[in-house]
Design an enzyme around this catalytic site. Structure first.
Site, PDB file in Angstrom:
ATOM      1  N   SER A 173      72.626  28.205  65.110  1.00  0.00           N
ATOM      2  CA  SER A 173      71.996  27.883  66.387  1.00  0.00           C
ATOM      3  C   SER A 173      72.845  28.332  67.567  1.00  0.00           C
ATOM      4  CB  SER A 173      71.760  26.378  66.500  1.00  0.00           C
ATOM      5  OG  SER A 173      70.563  25.998  65.877  1.00  0.00           O
ATOM      6  N   HIS A 182      69.394  22.864  72.345  1.00  0.00           N
ATOM      7  CA  HIS A 182      69.479  21.667  71.507  1.00  0.00           C
ATOM      8  C   HIS A 182      70.920  21.370  71.112  1.00  0.00           C
ATOM      9  CE1 HIS A 182      68.761  24.958  68.519  1.00  0.00           C
ATOM     10  NE2 HIS A 182      69.625  24.284  67.775  1.00  0.00           N
ATOM     11  N   SER A 221      67.340  29.892  68.180  1.00  0.00           N
ATOM     12  CA  SER A 221      66.757  28.573  68.409  1.00  0.00           C
ATOM     13  C   SER A 221      66.523  27.847  67.092  1.00  0.00           C
ATOM     14  CB  SER A 221      65.441  28.706  69.187  1.00  0.00           C
ATOM     15  OG  SER A 221      64.818  27.442  69.357  1.00  0.00           O
ATOM     16  N   ASP A 264      65.103  26.460  75.335  1.00  0.00           N
ATOM     17  CA  ASP A 264      66.204  26.136  74.416  1.00  0.00           C
ATOM     18  C   ASP A 264      67.463  26.911  74.789  1.00  0.00           C
ATOM     19  OD1 ASP A 264      67.660  25.071  72.382  1.00  0.00           O
ATOM     20  OD2 ASP A 264      66.521  25.984  70.746  1.00  0.00           O
ATOM     21  N   GLY A 302      73.851  26.040  61.504  1.00  0.00           N
ATOM     22  CA  GLY A 302      75.108  26.432  62.131  1.00  0.00           C
ATOM     23  C   GLY A 302      74.982  27.701  62.942  1.00  0.00           C
TER      24      GLY A 302
END
Length: 466
Positions: A334, A216, A350, A245, A332
């Site tokens: 991710s 993402h 994720s 992802d 942040g």
């Protein structure tokens, strides 16, 4: 990059053991499962966590349909194999391999069928489910947005699966992807800033240096920088979200040194030597640009998470095949790295619910699947990614620090909030209040515990760019 932050809670990696400091495991009702008794008196062997996956795979191949999952009993260092039925030959096969047989109600086929029913009837934003081999059930979670008719529908669907097949619980938070709010890799998109965390450095199929991060993040922006207002240093090559992802992002400079390591703060790194599948019951560590280093336990596999879509009003972004853990994370984080004490890359952050104060559930994209899909290989290839590479701290531990995993070249002190050794920042050096880290990766604050040796800023993965 330079910033001042002190993670709310941190995990200390120690030689021969780990101090668990964090999130509580989800407590669900136990399924009708009990350890099988047998006349075979073989004593269970003890195993290291990284041996579990291979052993379980070998036993599964021998047992066929009788195999119903496995997990690691970390307290006893034993591998538990779930079996359907009480065939003495099956039990003896497990015992002879040194594992512990555990008779359960639900076969793998039953749980897979239950997951398909959930997908068909309960795919709505704010829901998630994963297989929990410890309870031999599907663990279903609904976030705070699932109320009223949606909650009733979810509960009725779980009940329709039958007794002891699935459990459902409410989460206090909201399932979301953890984009923005960090200091690791930056992009400009839709007139605003996007911030994520770098996961693991890899070598792309064509031999160029690259890194993995969340899908993402790669869908949100094409160009990524190592500073908030800096020039792009990497370009997205592949990005998959939803469904999976993960993103493969190639460095623009083919001479970039991308060491195969994770910067765990305080100027210290953990060398990443291989990729491994997650195993329920094992301890894992997560490094992210917002909250730093935290640890927890793998609680479920093959998780499905239904995120509220950020691009389609009222829509759902469904991601499958994720790892569920009780490790905390925040915006942040991710794309950040999930790894084990022995230096195995396990996952990419994720999303999830909660934060590092209240806890919650966090889900990770398996690294093994991302590598297979992109054709990338873990590590830096011909770049300086082995022990002693740029960005690796070689400082001795400060008083009160715990040592990082033994055998790691260039690794010294672990992380901690001890006096005189501040929290690790994204430049690869420890800082404390009043101290600032410059772009060389060397801390300029008083009491900093370590420094890196490469030019450029090292982010949460140990990246050092030139």
């Amino acid at each position: 990059m330079s910033h001042k932050r002190v993670p709310k809670r941190k995990a200390a990696i120690a030689v021969g053991g780990v101090a668990a400091l964090g999130a509580a495991a989800l407590l669900l009702p136990n399924a009708m499962a009990s350890q099988t008794d047998s006349s075979n008196n073989a004593t269970p062997k003890t195993f290291k966590a990284n041996d579990v996956s291979n052993l379980a795979s070998k036993i599964a191949a021998q047992l066929g349909d009788a195999f119903a999952g496995s997990y690691y009993n970390a307290d006893k260092q034993q591998v538990v194999i779930n079996v359907v039925g009480n065939d003495s030959n099956v039990v003896n096969t497990i015992r002879e391999a040194g594992a512990v047989p555990n008779q359960v109600q639900n076969s793998t086929a039953t749980l897979q069928s239950a997951a398909r029913t959930l997908k068909a009837r309960a795919t709505m934003a704010g829901t998630a489910w994963s297989v929990d081999p410890k309870t031999n059930e599907i663990r279903v979670t609904a976030d705070s947005t699932v109320t009223g008719g949606k909650w009733d529908k979810l509960v009725s669907t779980v009940k329709s699966l039958g007794s002891n097949v699935a459990t459902v619980k409410k989460s206090a938070g909201t399932f979301k992807t953890f984009v923005s709010g960090g200091d690791a890799i930056f992009a400009q998109a839709n007139g605003g800033g996007v911030r994520c965390s770098l996961g693991f450095n890899v070598t792309a199929k064509d031999g160029s240096p690259a890194f993995l991060t969340a899908g993402h993040c790669g869908v949100a922006a094409k160009q990524w920088s190592d500073s908030q207002n800096g020039q792009p240093i990497a370009t997205v090559d592949q990005a998959t979200f939803p469904g999976n992802d993960f993103s493969l992002v190639k460095y623009n400079d083919p001479n970039t040194q991308a060491p195969s390591e994770v910067n765990v703060g305080n100027g210290q790194t953990v060398q990443i030597t291989k990729a491994a599948d997650a195993v329920v019951g094992t301890q894992v560590f997560r490094m992210g640009s917002t909250t730093g280093l935290h640890d927890g336990t793998v609680t479920g596999l093959d998780a499905t998470v239904n995120f509220q879509s950020e691009t389609v009003p009222g829509g759902v972004d469904t991601v499958n095949g994720l790892i569920q853990t009780n490790v905390c994370a925040e915006a942040g984080d991710s794309g950040g790295s999930l790894f084990t004490q022995d230096g195995s890359a396990v996952g990419l952050t994720s999303g999830g619910s909660g934060d590092c104060t209240a806890g919650g559930e966090t889900f990770f994209q398996p690294v093994t699947a991302a590598l297979q899909a992109t054709g990338a290989t873990l590590g830096a290839g011909g770049a300086a990614g082995a022990g002693g590479a740029a960005g690796a701290g070689g400082q001795s531990a400060s008083p009160g620090d715990t040592a990082s995993p033994g055998g790691q070249s260039g690794a010294g002190a672990g992380t901690g909030d001890q006096s005189g050794a501040g929290a690790g920042d994204q430049s690869g050096a420890g800082t404390q209040t009043g101290g600032a880290a410059d772009q060389s990766g060397q801390s300029t604050g008083n009491g900093a515990a370590g420094q890196s040796t490469g030019n450029g800023a090292a982010d949460g993965s140990g990246l050092t760019s030139h």
